[in-house]
Design an enzyme around this catalytic site. Sequence first.
Site, PDB file in Angstrom:
ATOM      1  N   ARG A 149       0.863  -1.182   0.000  1.00  0.00           N
ATOM      2  CA  ARG A 149       0.000   0.000   0.000  1.00  0.00           C
ATOM      3  C   ARG A 149       0.895   1.225   0.000  1.00  0.00           C
ATOM      4  NH1 ARG A 149      -4.552  -2.041   4.440  1.00  0.00           N
ATOM      5  NH2 ARG A 149      -4.989  -3.998   3.333  1.00  0.00           N
ATOM      6  N   GLN A 167      -0.311  -9.732   6.114  1.00  0.00           N
ATOM      7  CA  GLN A 167      -1.379  -9.978   7.082  1.00  0.00           C
ATOM      8  C   GLN A 167      -1.497 -11.467   7.316  1.00  0.00           C
ATOM      9  OE1 GLN A 167      -4.793  -8.080   5.260  1.00  0.00           O
ATOM     10  NE2 GLN A 167      -4.857  -6.590   6.915  1.00  0.00           N
ATOM     11  N   ASP A 169      -3.973 -13.070   6.940  1.00  0.00           N
ATOM     12  CA  ASP A 169      -5.258 -12.767   6.343  1.00  0.00           C
ATOM     13  C   ASP A 169      -6.132 -14.010   6.259  1.00  0.00           C
ATOM     14  OD1 ASP A 169      -7.014 -11.041   5.257  1.00  0.00           O
ATOM     15  OD2 ASP A 169      -6.009 -10.821   3.335  1.00  0.00           O
ATOM     16  N   LYS A 251     -18.368  -4.221  11.621  1.00  0.00           N
ATOM     17  CA  LYS A 251     -17.101  -4.864  11.947  1.00  0.00           C
ATOM     18  C   LYS A 251     -16.831  -4.827  13.451  1.00  0.00           C
ATOM     19  CE  LYS A 251     -14.096  -0.816  11.635  1.00  0.00           C
ATOM     20  NZ  LYS A 251     -12.774  -0.292  11.328  1.00  0.00           N
TER      21      LYS A 251
END
Lengths: 466, 466
Positions: A149, A167, A169, A251
Amino acid sequence: CSSCPPEQATPKPPPPDHRDLGTQQELFTTSFYSPGSAIFLPNGARIFNRLVDFLRKQYVRHGFQEVITPTIYKKALWAKSGHLENYAEDMYTVTSTSPSRAEVTEAGEEDEYGLKPMNCPGHCLIFASQLRSYRDLPIRYADFSPLHRNEISGALSGLTRVRRFHQDDGHIFCRPLQIEEEIRKTLEFIRLTYGVFRLGSYRLALSTRPERYMGDLEDWEQAENALKRALDASGQPWTINEGDGAFYGPKIDIVLKDSDGKEHQTATIQLDFQLPKRFNLEYMAPAPLLEKRGETTTDPELLAHYGPVAPVMIHRAVLGSVERLMALLIEHYNGKWPFWLNPRQAVIVTVNDTEPVVKWAQHTRNVLLGIDSDVDAPVSPTNFGAVDVDESTRPLSKKIMEAKAKGYGVIAVIGLRDVAAGTIMVDATSFAPADASEEEKKKLKGLKMTPEELLDFMKKKVTAYA
Amino acid sequence: CSSCPPEQATPKPPPPDHRDLGTQQELFTTSFYSPGSAIFLPNGARIFNRLVDFLRKQYVRHGFQEVITPTIYKKALWAKSGHLENYAEDMYTVTSTSPSRAEVTEAGEEDEYGLKPMNCPGHCLIFASQLRSYRDLPIRYADFSPLHRNEISGALSGLTRVRRFHQDDGHIFCRPLQIEEEIRKTLEFIRLTYGVFRLGSYRLALSTRPERYMGDLEDWEQAENALKRALDASGQPWTINEGDGAFYGPKIDIVLKDSDGKEHQTATIQLDFQLPKRFNLEYMAPAPLLEKRGETTTDPELLAHYGPVAPVMIHRAVLGSVERLMALLIEHYNGKWPFWLNPRQAVIVTVNDTEPVVKWAQHTRNVLLGIDSDVDAPVSPTNFGAVDVDESTRPLSKKIMEAKAKGYGVIAVIGLRDVAAGTIMVDATSFAPADASEEEKKKLKGLKMTPEELLDFMKKKVTAYA
Ligand SMILES: [Zn+2]
Ligand SMILES: [Zn+2]
């Protein structure tokens, strides 16, 4: 006593900084040639790999299946996922420098790729690659891919403000009626993990439907209720950030407080109703209208009719960014790693450099590393450990002082008498719990052991993640 | 017997194709969105990770230290390494889509990055990040990073012609006088590894100094002689490709022959005198002029003088590309994986779906996976294995047939009687060696075992890489 001068109030030492410790312990470095991409040195890579291995082991219980996915995808994918619209500023573009080798679009233009900032679209492609039935769900994919990123360069720092990171992830594709159970299990996974790291308490924060949201109001309410029930069942305190959810789903954030009271957002659990729709993901289920609402029926007429339903997608990371969690751990332990994570687990220090002593030291090292077998046999998968030998001719006291400064978990000393006895003299005071008495610490200091006994001693620590 | 019709000459089946087997066994897939980047499905990722783990274990003995390095580096690095000059056609360029966030060069232009096709420059940066002494050498870095090379799209296919791949990459930085020993050890490592995979024989080919070469003639001759001595010491046949080396150093290729007689170049060992110079790499050594020539002295006057010397760099990969080696293994084993690599190691098949049977099946699965402990305890690092349960209501014979077709290494059947006896009925005929007699195979068919006994049985296989 009263005749002594009063103890000086020692000034509070500055809080540990993972960048200084990272240099000192040779964990990572950075380069002008790749700002924001940490370079993990051997010691740092050991910790990194152990964190990943820890998760891989837990995944067996939690039903996650690891996949390995591409680093670059054509812009068309990022258009489909919505990243091009909402996230382009943060993404890197990948192009071919050789026009003759570039992929060409239907319009005859050269194809451009995006360097992935997230794994979600890739996992959607895998889900879509086969026909799925309600019996297959939940499907849980895990991925440790490097992600990129484009953070502004001024903000880059150590392992916390980076452009390249990993991550732990995971994406869960589940039926609407499975949301609560999946959230509950994920919260359990998080609790267990943070317990192993002894990172202290954290708080859970639920972010609910914002004013501008996508999808059905009913889906939102049903999901938020499932999340609340799972949070209640977790037995941990939680709060609500009303209206703070993403437009595509509610979330749960996990917020850790460090010893200085600073808060760190690490794990997240993000529900997503939109991405499965963007990718036309579906599974076949009986009574699809009820299925979509998370309801079941026993009505044979309704059950006889099968139809496609969009799965709910849950993005979740337990550590969050592996890099960021490493930074937290470095500062939390302040250089004093628990044995299983310690990149310097044991050092064998020789009293002198005579041949029998050096030979016994090397034999001990090989036993501890599990490489004492025939060289013609491969090293067994059960071996572990990071063991060094200091056979230099410097004075013993200096060698031991250096070993302590470097943070070795076990310091084993070998002299000529040990060779004859077939033993080693082990100092494992670092194994003592923080609140151990002097008596207890002393017991761990002059342990006479065989190499095999020390191996056993070390294995127990590693196996217990202690 | 003579009255039977003569056996028909069955036509030779077509050689196995890793792409078909990859689809059939759900090992990998590809996507239009990322041509040339294999997507490893859970079964493929298991094999991939076990190959990497196998190497990591061997690295302990061979003194390799794993590092984790960036994916993108500024073009300035690729200019320094010579890649921009010689390799630009094969590389991808990475740019920022957001001008405000782009790195800017001194000349005020936006910085461009190269997506790495190799790990070598990154490892040179690590070597250069500290002052090095002759006592520190050899330093050996290993890296499993994904790499990208821009192959033309027409050539892309399965796991063999790809744009994204992983090498079991390693770079050895050593003193000139250590070349022979390092090559010898690397050849040993290769022999051991290919022995474990039972990939059959291979040949070694030495490529020597080409007409256009860089560096000193003396360095070349000294290195080629060291390589020849190491090749002789390997005890394996080797040939010379005269003048076929790269301009920067001689190399050794390992060429495997598959069952169809087709040759595959897998491992390589490439000496490099140039890259260390381009990166100004050096270490401090006594008698530097002799050191450079790979010679030693006992002359105290010469030894008193220290100076910088450029290390020799050895690029080496044992598997080569992990993707390409997987393709080879898939075709070599033709779907019949040795147990330790098998992505489907065991399946527990229930005779029916009554509660006690299903419960015992799930208990057995948990024992085999090492997850029968308290859920509040983390899963131990010693656990392993890939175990499924088929508790569907289909007929037993059908379930077993399917399990065989899927290639499970162990098929365990559970009925009501087993629950009472605390046992399972194990078919492990796939464990029989290829040349086993019917008698031996039969012995592996109806094994009555406890779940713990089966776990032991399986662990032995995995520990022996069998
Ligand atoms: Zn995601
Ligand atoms: Zn290289």
